[in-house]
Enzyme design. Structure first.
Site, PDB file in Angstrom:
ATOM      1  N   ASN A 128     -24.800 -11.639 -28.140  1.00 37.64           N
ATOM      2  CA  ASN A 128     -26.052 -11.583 -28.998  1.00 37.64           C
ATOM      3  C   ASN A 128     -25.672 -11.705 -30.380  1.00 37.64           C
ATOM      4  O   ASN A 128     -25.243 -11.173 -31.175  1.00 37.64           O
ATOM      5  CB  ASN A 128     -26.740  -9.993 -29.099  1.00 37.64           C
ATOM      6  CG  ASN A 128     -27.831  -9.927 -29.870  1.00 37.64           C
ATOM      7  OD1 ASN A 128     -28.469 -10.869 -30.698  1.00 37.64           O
ATOM      8  ND2 ASN A 128     -28.316  -8.405 -29.939  1.00 37.64           N
ATOM      9  N   ALA A 163     -34.359 -12.066 -26.973  1.00 34.12           N
ATOM     10  CA  ALA A 163     -34.133 -10.453 -26.088  1.00 34.12           C
ATOM     11  C   ALA A 163     -34.460 -10.797 -24.703  1.00 34.12           C
ATOM     12  O   ALA A 163     -35.072 -11.342 -24.360  1.00 34.12           O
ATOM     13  CB  ALA A 163     -34.865  -9.584 -26.674  1.00 34.12           C
ATOM     14  N   ASN A 164     -33.588  -9.829 -23.925  1.00 30.81           N
ATOM     15  CA  ASN A 164     -33.916  -9.848 -22.378  1.00 30.81           C
ATOM     16  C   ASN A 164     -33.359 -11.214 -21.679  1.00 30.81           C
ATOM     17  O   ASN A 164     -33.680 -11.285 -20.480  1.00 30.81           O
ATOM     18  CB  ASN A 164     -35.260  -9.544 -22.074  1.00 30.81           C
ATOM     19  CG  ASN A 164     -35.532  -8.092 -22.590  1.00 30.81           C
ATOM     20  OD1 ASN A 164     -34.719  -7.299 -22.634  1.00 30.81           O
ATOM     21  ND2 ASN A 164     -36.772  -8.005 -23.103  1.00 30.81           N
ATOM     22  N   GLY A 186     -24.676  -4.539 -29.185  1.00 27.58           N
ATOM     23  CA  GLY A 186     -24.560  -3.280 -29.278  1.00 27.58           C
ATOM     24  C   GLY A 186     -25.213  -2.595 -28.019  1.00 27.58           C
ATOM     25  O   GLY A 186     -25.220  -3.156 -26.977  1.00 27.58           O
ATOM     26  N   ASP A 187     -25.639  -1.179 -28.179  1.00 24.54           N
ATOM     27  CA  ASP A 187     -26.184  -0.478 -26.884  1.00 24.54           C
ATOM     28  C   ASP A 187     -27.326  -1.161 -26.393  1.00 24.54           C
ATOM     29  O   ASP A 187     -27.488  -1.237 -25.290  1.00 24.54           O
ATOM     30  CB  ASP A 187     -26.671   0.946 -27.381  1.00 24.54           C
ATOM     31  CG  ASP A 187     -25.438   1.653 -27.876  1.00 24.54           C
ATOM     32  OD1 ASP A 187     -24.334   1.554 -27.372  1.00 24.54           O
ATOM     33  OD2 ASP A 187     -25.462   2.278 -28.869  1.00 24.54           O
ATOM     34  N   THR A 231     -24.810   1.121 -33.335  1.00 22.87           N
ATOM     35  CA  THR A 231     -24.191   2.244 -32.980  1.00 22.87           C
ATOM     36  C   THR A 231     -23.057   2.150 -31.836  1.00 22.87           C
ATOM     37  O   THR A 231     -22.138   3.015 -32.218  1.00 22.87           O
ATOM     38  CB  THR A 231     -25.245   3.245 -32.232  1.00 22.87           C
ATOM     39  OG1 THR A 231     -26.709   2.854 -32.925  1.00 22.87           O
ATOM     40  CG2 THR A 231     -24.961   4.626 -32.169  1.00 22.87           C
ATOM     41  N   ARG A 294     -35.464  -2.670 -39.457  1.00 24.43           N
ATOM     42  CA  ARG A 294     -34.277  -3.513 -38.685  1.00 24.43           C
ATOM     43  C   ARG A 294     -33.426  -4.342 -39.863  1.00 24.43           C
ATOM     44  O   ARG A 294     -32.329  -4.579 -39.674  1.00 24.43           O
ATOM     45  CB  ARG A 294     -34.850  -4.396 -37.742  1.00 24.43           C
ATOM     46  CG  ARG A 294     -34.696  -3.875 -36.272  1.00 24.43           C
ATOM     47  CD  ARG A 294     -34.644  -4.679 -35.115  1.00 24.43           C
ATOM     48  NE  ARG A 294     -34.207  -3.748 -34.128  1.00 24.43           N
ATOM     49  CZ  ARG A 294     -33.145  -3.605 -33.204  1.00 24.43           C
ATOM     50  NH1 ARG A 294     -32.387  -4.386 -33.960  1.00 24.43           N
ATOM     51  NH2 ARG A 294     -32.656  -3.001 -32.608  1.00 24.43           N
ATOM     52  N   ARG A 300     -30.128   1.335 -41.037  1.00 29.86           N
ATOM     53  CA  ARG A 300     -31.630   1.720 -40.783  1.00 29.86           C
ATOM     54  C   ARG A 300     -31.650   3.132 -40.280  1.00 29.86           C
ATOM     55  O   ARG A 300     -32.601   3.843 -40.487  1.00 29.86           O
ATOM     56  CB  ARG A 300     -32.386   0.738 -40.000  1.00 29.86           C
ATOM     57  CG  ARG A 300     -31.838   0.880 -38.334  1.00 29.86           C
ATOM     58  CD  ARG A 300     -32.472  -0.619 -37.895  1.00 29.86           C
ATOM     59  NE  ARG A 300     -32.112  -0.685 -36.484  1.00 29.86           N
ATOM     60  CZ  ARG A 300     -31.093  -1.170 -35.937  1.00 29.86           C
ATOM     61  NH1 ARG A 300     -30.249  -1.898 -36.893  1.00 29.86           N
ATOM     62  NH2 ARG A 300     -30.527  -1.437 -34.687  1.00 29.86           N
ATOM     63  N   GLY A 533     -32.105   3.879 -27.217  1.00 27.79           N
ATOM     64  CA  GLY A 533     -32.573   2.886 -28.264  1.00 27.79           C
ATOM     65  C   GLY A 533     -33.734   2.119 -28.026  1.00 27.79           C
ATOM     66  O   GLY A 533     -34.103   1.242 -28.977  1.00 27.79           O
TER      67      GLY A 533
HETATM   68  N1  LIG Z   1     -30.875 -13.966 -29.487  1.00 26.27           N
HETATM   69  C1  LIG Z   1     -31.487 -12.692 -29.814  1.00 26.27           C
HETATM   70  N2  LIG Z   1     -32.744 -12.592 -30.335  1.00 26.27           N
HETATM   71  C2  LIG Z   1     -33.490 -11.456 -30.563  1.00 26.27           C
HETATM   72  N3  LIG Z   1     -32.961 -10.160 -30.209  1.00 26.27           N
HETATM   73  C3  LIG Z   1     -31.954 -10.290 -29.368  1.00 26.27           C
HETATM   74  C4  LIG Z   1     -31.207 -11.626 -28.962  1.00 26.27           C
HETATM   75  N4  LIG Z   1     -30.264 -11.283 -27.994  1.00 26.27           N
HETATM   76  C5  LIG Z   1     -30.272  -9.875 -27.575  1.00 26.27           C
HETATM   77  N5  LIG Z   1     -31.393  -9.362 -28.424  1.00 26.27           N
HETATM   78  C6  LIG Z   1     -31.914  -8.131 -28.357  1.00 26.27           C
HETATM   79  O1  LIG Z   1     -31.474  -7.367 -29.417  1.00 26.27           O
HETATM   80  C7  LIG Z   1     -31.466  -5.858 -29.501  1.00 26.27           C
HETATM   81  C8  LIG Z   1     -30.466  -5.347 -30.101  1.00 26.27           C
HETATM   82  O2  LIG Z   1     -28.993  -5.904 -29.833  1.00 26.27           O
HETATM   83  P1  LIG Z   1     -27.966  -5.170 -30.144  1.00 26.27           P
HETATM   84  O3  LIG Z   1     -27.756  -4.019 -29.143  1.00 26.27           O
HETATM   85  O4  LIG Z   1     -26.895  -6.065 -29.677  1.00 26.27           O
HETATM   86  O5  LIG Z   1     -27.495  -4.622 -31.308  1.00 26.27           O
HETATM   87  P2  LIG Z   1     -27.971  -3.789 -32.533  1.00 26.27           P
HETATM   88  O6  LIG Z   1     -29.443  -3.075 -32.079  1.00 26.27           O
HETATM   89  O7  LIG Z   1     -27.748  -3.765 -33.700  1.00 26.27           O
HETATM   90  O8  LIG Z   1     -27.048  -2.300 -32.062  1.00 26.27           O
HETATM   91  P3  LIG Z   1     -27.374  -0.914 -31.291  1.00 26.27           P
HETATM   92  O9  LIG Z   1     -28.308  -1.031 -30.240  1.00 26.27           O
HETATM   93  O10 LIG Z   1     -26.039  -0.463 -31.106  1.00 26.27           O
HETATM   94  O11 LIG Z   1     -28.210  -0.147 -32.145  1.00 26.27           O
HETATM   95  C9  LIG Z   1     -31.175  -5.861 -27.995  1.00 26.27           C
HETATM   96  O12 LIG Z   1     -32.009  -4.986 -27.416  1.00 26.27           O
HETATM   97  C10 LIG Z   1     -31.114  -7.065 -27.271  1.00 26.27           C
HETATM   98  O13 LIG Z   1     -32.317  -6.915 -26.478  1.00 26.27           O
HETATM   99  C1  LIG Z   2     -27.321  16.135 -42.201  1.00 23.84           C
HETATM  100  C2  LIG Z   2     -26.657  14.988 -41.358  1.00 23.84           C
HETATM  101  C3  LIG Z   2     -27.094  14.661 -40.188  1.00 23.84           C
HETATM  102  C4  LIG Z   2     -26.312  13.868 -39.072  1.00 23.84           C
HETATM  103  C5  LIG Z   2     -27.014  13.644 -37.962  1.00 23.84           C
HETATM  104  C6  LIG Z   2     -26.068  13.105 -37.244  1.00 23.84           C
HETATM  105  C7  LIG Z   2     -26.532  13.121 -35.739  1.00 23.84           C
HETATM  106  C8  LIG Z   2     -25.835  11.962 -35.001  1.00 23.84           C
HETATM  107  C9  LIG Z   2     -26.224  11.980 -33.516  1.00 23.84           C
HETATM  108  C10 LIG Z   2     -25.869  10.551 -33.203  1.00 23.84           C
HETATM  109  C11 LIG Z   2     -26.571  10.479 -31.557  1.00 23.84           C
HETATM  110  C12 LIG Z   2     -26.554   9.110 -31.158  1.00 23.84           C
HETATM  111  C13 LIG Z   2     -27.102   9.092 -29.557  1.00 23.84           C
HETATM  112  C14 LIG Z   2     -26.815   7.613 -29.399  1.00 23.84           C
HETATM  113  C15 LIG Z   2     -28.085   7.070 -29.058  1.00 23.84           C
HETATM  114  C16 LIG Z   2     -28.113   5.425 -28.555  1.00 23.84           C
HETATM  115  O1  LIG Z   2     -28.378   5.343 -27.260  1.00 23.84           O
HETATM  116  C17 LIG Z   2     -28.897   4.695 -29.401  1.00 23.84           C
HETATM  117  C18 LIG Z   2     -29.024   3.432 -29.122  1.00 23.84           C
HETATM  118  O2  LIG Z   2     -27.648   2.769 -29.909  1.00 23.84           O
HETATM  119  N1  LIG Z   2     -28.924   5.128 -30.641  1.00 23.84           N
HETATM  120  C19 LIG Z   2     -29.880   5.687 -31.507  1.00 23.84           C
HETATM  121  C20 LIG Z   2     -29.353   5.768 -32.832  1.00 23.84           C
HETATM  122  O3  LIG Z   2     -30.816   5.846 -30.950  1.00 23.84           O
END
Ligand SMILES: Nc1ncnc2c1ncn2[C@@H]1O[C@H](COP(=O)(O)OP(=O)(O)OP(=O)(O)O)[C@@H](O)[C@H]1O
Ligand SMILES: CCCCCCCCCCCCC/C=C/[C@@H](O)[C@H](CO)NC(C)=O
Ligand SMILES: [Ca+2]
Length: 581
Positions: A128, A163-164, A186-187, A231, A294, A300, A533
């Site tokens: 990605n 995406a997807n 990422g996730d 994340t 984003r 964010r 997410g």
């Molecule tokens: N070429 C693309 N253009 C736009 N979106 C894309 C593309 N390739 C993948 N994606 C979408 O982008 C979204 C976010 O991507 P990714 O999980 O890699 O990064 P992130 O959001 O920064 O990280 P995290 O999910 O860990 O928060 C994914 O849900 C994916 O479906």
């Molecule tokens: C005052 C301090 C506040 C700090 C709060 C910290 C809480 C952190 C908990 C993090 C949990 C992350 C769980 C992960 C979720 C993922 O599936 C998802 C996709 O990347 N991430 C988020 C942020 O939704």
């Protein structure tokens, strides 16, 4: 087998004579003067090359016909990573003769094949280019591709354009001969691979994913994650660090970590799968808010977390849950699911009783949900700050022990965390404890239950608000619905299907209904679900945990003592010893 692979001779490293020994499981070399031994498990040898070879930053080979180079995993303790951070170690050996050199190379390569049967030879890689800090392409070409090449892995690389795309490719295209699929992102990217592979597998098995009672078939392909997202929670929870080189090395070695997956249904239709978080209330609101920002990148979540905290919301709901067997484990037993976890291994034994390893993914001992000695559902109703279900600890750099520190990766259960309405400082205390080792469950307004399934519904009269809440959100109910064949259908484009920079919406739509408390007089009383997410388009859902539905190229988190092994002085890797027994 062990005796066939044994080889022992003198070898030179630089101008120092060493006694080198290859036994079945280990390759050791001892400096005969200093009596210092370096010991590498054969399963952690990355490659054996003729001559004097360097791989990074660029491959160089000095042809010397009595020399060979061994590449292996070297644990580093940089930055407090307790040895979880892996680097490529290398040692160049000189032999007294070319014949002996060839013998060493042959024996080492055979030993590697014998002791790590799940090493991939063919991978499909999705990058990605927009994930996290947008460094996916560079990370792959400079850090990962050279390691794959060294290990003789052939990889087909697709840089996604939307995406997807990865999910759709896995659903429709020919996957023959592949050992695994890898995402660089990422996730969200991981989730695409998860959905593509699970649904492809169920389609081929003729199973109906919309039936929440059906026992889903485990996926035959492994998933590798090269972290390059915001994340990277799945990577952090299964590897212990966010580091592309470490993750690439786990892939190269063919490490195998089973993972529980939660299916999420609404009105007898599959909505999504989750491995980390299905969260309503705070985590749903943070995600809804963060989607508007984003452009801030990974920051964010911090910004949105603060805004949502300040909005001070709680939500009415009815939560029903099916408790897991309390005699097996508890979310408050203070244990950690570490590499080689006994509880998860027992689940593997139950699922794959005739298999010595988890590689035989087709022989699972399925039991259907309805026959699964269901037990009694428990019902609670009230006002919640958040309701979270996590199939694993869901740790990440912000929360190193995670949402539920004692949750297990592959035990077939999830942890349900209920945070009842409380005063703002109490909730802040709860959140803050995620960032330290303090027990976030030791608070009077928090409950945690180990469960096999949960149902969430709204108290009567709130359904209409729920409909209003999800309209205008990403993936609203008019958008996409999962069809029986495992594909998405819907009248509108999903936000995540749009290219970067195309997320702008009108004020009415961009201001999350959940944050109206900040700028408008009316505070809505319905939140949304954050599913790994992604915002779910429905409020009333049924979640069920499927034991070990997918396998990652990972091995779980090695405990401190074992992980600190830096190959020196014959300190044996604990995990490998568990495998020896
Ligand atoms: N070429 C693309 N253009 C736009 N979106 C894309 C593309 N390739 C993948 N994606 C979408 O982008 C979204 C976010 O991507 P990714 O999980 O890699 O990064 P992130 O959001 O920064 O990280 P995290 O999910 O860990 O928060 C994914 O849900 C994916 O479906
Ligand atoms: C005052 C301090 C506040 C700090 C709060 C910290 C809480 C952190 C908990 C993090 C949990 C992350 C769980 C992960 C979720 C993922 O599936 C998802 C996709 O990347 N991430 C988020 C942020 O939704
Ligand atoms: Ca679990």
């Amino acid at each position: 087998m062990e005796t066939d692979l044994r080889l022992e001779s003198s070898l030179w490293v630089g101008n120092k004579r060493h006694r080198a020994v290859l036994t079945g499981w280990y390759f050791n070399w001892t400096d005969v003067d200093k009596k210092k031994t370096i010991s590498v498990p054969v399963a952690e040898v990355v490659g054996v090359e003729e001559g004097q070879v360097q791989v990074l930053p660029q491959k160089t080979v000095v042809e010397k016909d009595k020399d060979f180079t061994v590449f292996y995993v070297k644990r580093s303790s940089t930055g407090g990573s307790s040895g979880l951070l892996w680097r490529l170690g290398q040692t160049q050996f000189s032999c007294p003769s070319r014949v002996l050199r060839d013998q060493w190379i042959k024996q080492l390569r055979t030993a590697v094949k014998t002791h790590s049967p799940l090493r991939p030879s063919k991978l499909l890689v999705f990058i990605n280019p927009y994930g996290g800090k947008k460094r996916g392409r560079q990370i792959y070409s400079s850090l990962v591709a050279p390691l794959f090449e060294l290990a003789g892995i052939s990889s087909n690389v697709i840089v996604t354009e939307r995406a997807n795309q990865a999910r759709d490719h896995l659903l429709k295209k020919d996957l023959t001969d592949l050992d695994g699929v890898v995402c660089v992102g990422g996730d969200g990217m991981f989730s695409e691979l998860l959905h593509g592979l699970i649904d492809r597998t169920q389609q081929e098995a003729g199973l109906c994913v919309n039936d929440p009672a059906v026992a889903l078939q485990p996926c035959p392909l492994h998933i590798g994650i090269i972290p390059a997202g915001s994340t990277d929670c799945v990577c952090y929870t299964t590897v212990g660090v966010i580091d592309p080189v470490t993750s690439a090395l786990h892939i190269v070695l063919g490490d195998s970590q089973p993972l529980d997956v939660c299916s999420v249904h609404h009105a007898s239709v599959l909505v999504r799968y989750s491995v980390s978080l299905v969260g309503y209330g705070f985590y749903g609101d943070v995600l809804a808010e963060s989607e508007k920002h984003r452009w801030m990148g990974p920051l964010r979540y911090d910004y949105s977390g603060t805004m949502v905290y300040l909005s001070n919301r709680s939500y009415q709901g009815v939560v029903e849950y099916l408790p897991a067997d309390p005699l097996l484990s508890s979310p408050r037993d203070k244990t950690r699911c570490l590499s080689g976890c006994t509880l998860c291994s027992r689940s593997t034994e139950r699922l794959f009783p005739n298999s010595s390893d988890s590689g035989s993914l087709y022989s699972a001992n399925f039991s259907s949900f309805s026959n699964d000695s269901e037990g009694e559902w428990v019902r609670v109703e009230g006002s919640f700050r958040c309701v979270s279900l996590t199939c694993m600890s869901s740790s990440c750099p912000k929360s190193p022990l995670g949402l539920s520190p004692s949750a297990h990766l592959a035990d077939g259960t999830g942890d349900l965390v209920l945070v009842w309405d409380t005063h703002p400082l109490g909730f802040l205390k709860f959140l803050h404890r995620h960032t330290s080792t303090q027990d976030q469950f030791d608070l009077p307004f928090v409950e945690v239950h180990r469960v096999k399934a949960i149902r969430f519904s709204l108290p009567s009269g709130k359904e209409e608000e729920a409909h209003e809440a999800v309209v205008g959100q990403k993936g609203g109910p008019d958008e996409e619905v999962y069809t029986d064949t495992g594909s998405w259908s819907g009248s509108q484009q999903r936000l995540s299907d749009r290219g970067p920079g195309q997320e702008t919406r009108s004020h009415q739509k961009t201001v999350s209904p959940f944050l109206c408390g900040l700028c408008c007089s009316k505070s809505p009383s319905v939140s949304v679900w954050n599913c790994d997410g992604e915002i779910l388009p429905f409020t009333e859902i049924l979640c069920r945990v499927h034991c070990q539905l997918v396998h990652l190229y990972a091995r779980g988190i090695e405990d401190g003592a074992a992980a600190q092994n830096s190959n020196e002085d014959d300190t044996r890797c604990e995990r490998r010893c568990i495998l020896h027994k």
